[in-house]
Design an enzyme around this catalytic site. Structure first.
Site, PDB file in Angstrom:
ATOM      1  N   LYS A 119       0.489 -11.873  29.896  1.00  0.00           N
ATOM      2  CA  LYS A 119      -0.156 -10.606  30.244  1.00  0.00           C
ATOM      3  C   LYS A 119       0.630  -9.474  29.598  1.00  0.00           C
ATOM      4  O   LYS A 119       1.859  -9.465  29.654  1.00  0.00           O
ATOM      5  CB  LYS A 119      -0.165 -10.424  31.760  1.00  0.00           C
ATOM      6  N   CYS A 140      -3.097   3.887  23.789  1.00  0.00           N
ATOM      7  CA  CYS A 140      -4.169   3.121  23.128  1.00  0.00           C
ATOM      8  C   CYS A 140      -4.970   2.326  24.150  1.00  0.00           C
ATOM      9  O   CYS A 140      -4.418   1.694  25.038  1.00  0.00           O
ATOM     10  CB  CYS A 140      -3.553   2.172  22.096  1.00  0.00           C
ATOM     11  N   CYS A 148      -7.828   0.629  22.604  1.00  0.00           N
ATOM     12  CA  CYS A 148      -8.640  -0.225  21.725  1.00  0.00           C
ATOM     13  C   CYS A 148      -7.884  -1.479  21.291  1.00  0.00           C
ATOM     14  O   CYS A 148      -8.474  -2.372  20.706  1.00  0.00           O
ATOM     15  CB  CYS A 148      -9.092   0.549  20.490  1.00  0.00           C
ATOM     16  N   CYS A 196      -1.328   5.326  21.080  1.00  0.00           N
ATOM     17  CA  CYS A 196      -2.426   5.447  20.122  1.00  0.00           C
ATOM     18  C   CYS A 196      -1.870   5.927  18.782  1.00  0.00           C
ATOM     19  O   CYS A 196      -1.061   6.851  18.741  1.00  0.00           O
ATOM     20  CB  CYS A 196      -3.451   6.462  20.645  1.00  0.00           C
ATOM     21  N   HIS A 255      -8.148   3.450  16.394  1.00  0.00           N
ATOM     22  CA  HIS A 255      -9.458   3.308  17.038  1.00  0.00           C
ATOM     23  C   HIS A 255     -10.577   3.869  16.153  1.00  0.00           C
ATOM     24  O   HIS A 255     -11.709   3.377  16.199  1.00  0.00           O
ATOM     25  CB  HIS A 255      -9.472   3.995  18.414  1.00  0.00           C
TER      26      HIS A 255
HETATM   27  S1  FES Z   1      -7.102   4.077  21.180  1.00  0.00           S
HETATM   28 FE1  FES Z   1      -6.209   2.437  20.092  1.00  0.00          FE
HETATM   29  S2  FES Z   1      -5.346   3.397  18.389  1.00  0.00           S
HETATM   30 FE2  FES Z   1      -6.249   5.009  19.495  1.00  0.00          FE
END
Ligand code: FES
Length: 115
Positions: A62, A79, A81, A90, A94
């Protein structure tokens, strides 16, 4: 008639009959299904369908990050994504992911009210 004779093709003596089809078709179907199942099983072992995390800490059961509010400062961008090279932060990856997939992911931004 031109006097030319057709080339003689040697015959193996094999004749394809209905009985051959009765055996060949089921064997081909079973072989195709077996090939599909084996390839499906091999793919599932490396990356299961539906996983969002394709690269970050894959050896861990996890992925968890924890931050104290006092250490965040005035603003932090996390982040969501799973494509960032600076995960859990981030790095803008994304945008490329969204462009390639039609997805609409974006970061979680935490900031102090005055920031
Ligand atoms: S939300 Fe993943 S790089 Fe921006």
């Amino acid at each position: 008639m031109s006097g030319h004779s057709l080339p003689v093709v040697p015959s193996s003596g094999f004749k394809f009959t209905k009985e051959h089809l009765v055996v060949a078709v089921p064997v081909a179907v079973v072989a195709a299904a077996g090939g599909f199942l084996v390839s499906h099983y091999l793919r599932a072992g490396s990356c299961k369908k539906g996983q969002v995390n394709t690269s970050i800490s894959k050896d861990s059961p996890k992925v968890v990050h924890s931050f104290d509010m006092e250490d965040i400062g005035t603003k932090a961008v996390y982040c969501r994504c799973w494509k960032s090279k600076k995960f859990p932060y981030c790095d803008g990856s994304h945008a490329k992911h969204n462009e390639e997939t039609g997805d609409n992911t974006g970061p979680l931004i935490i900031k102090k009210r005055d920031a």
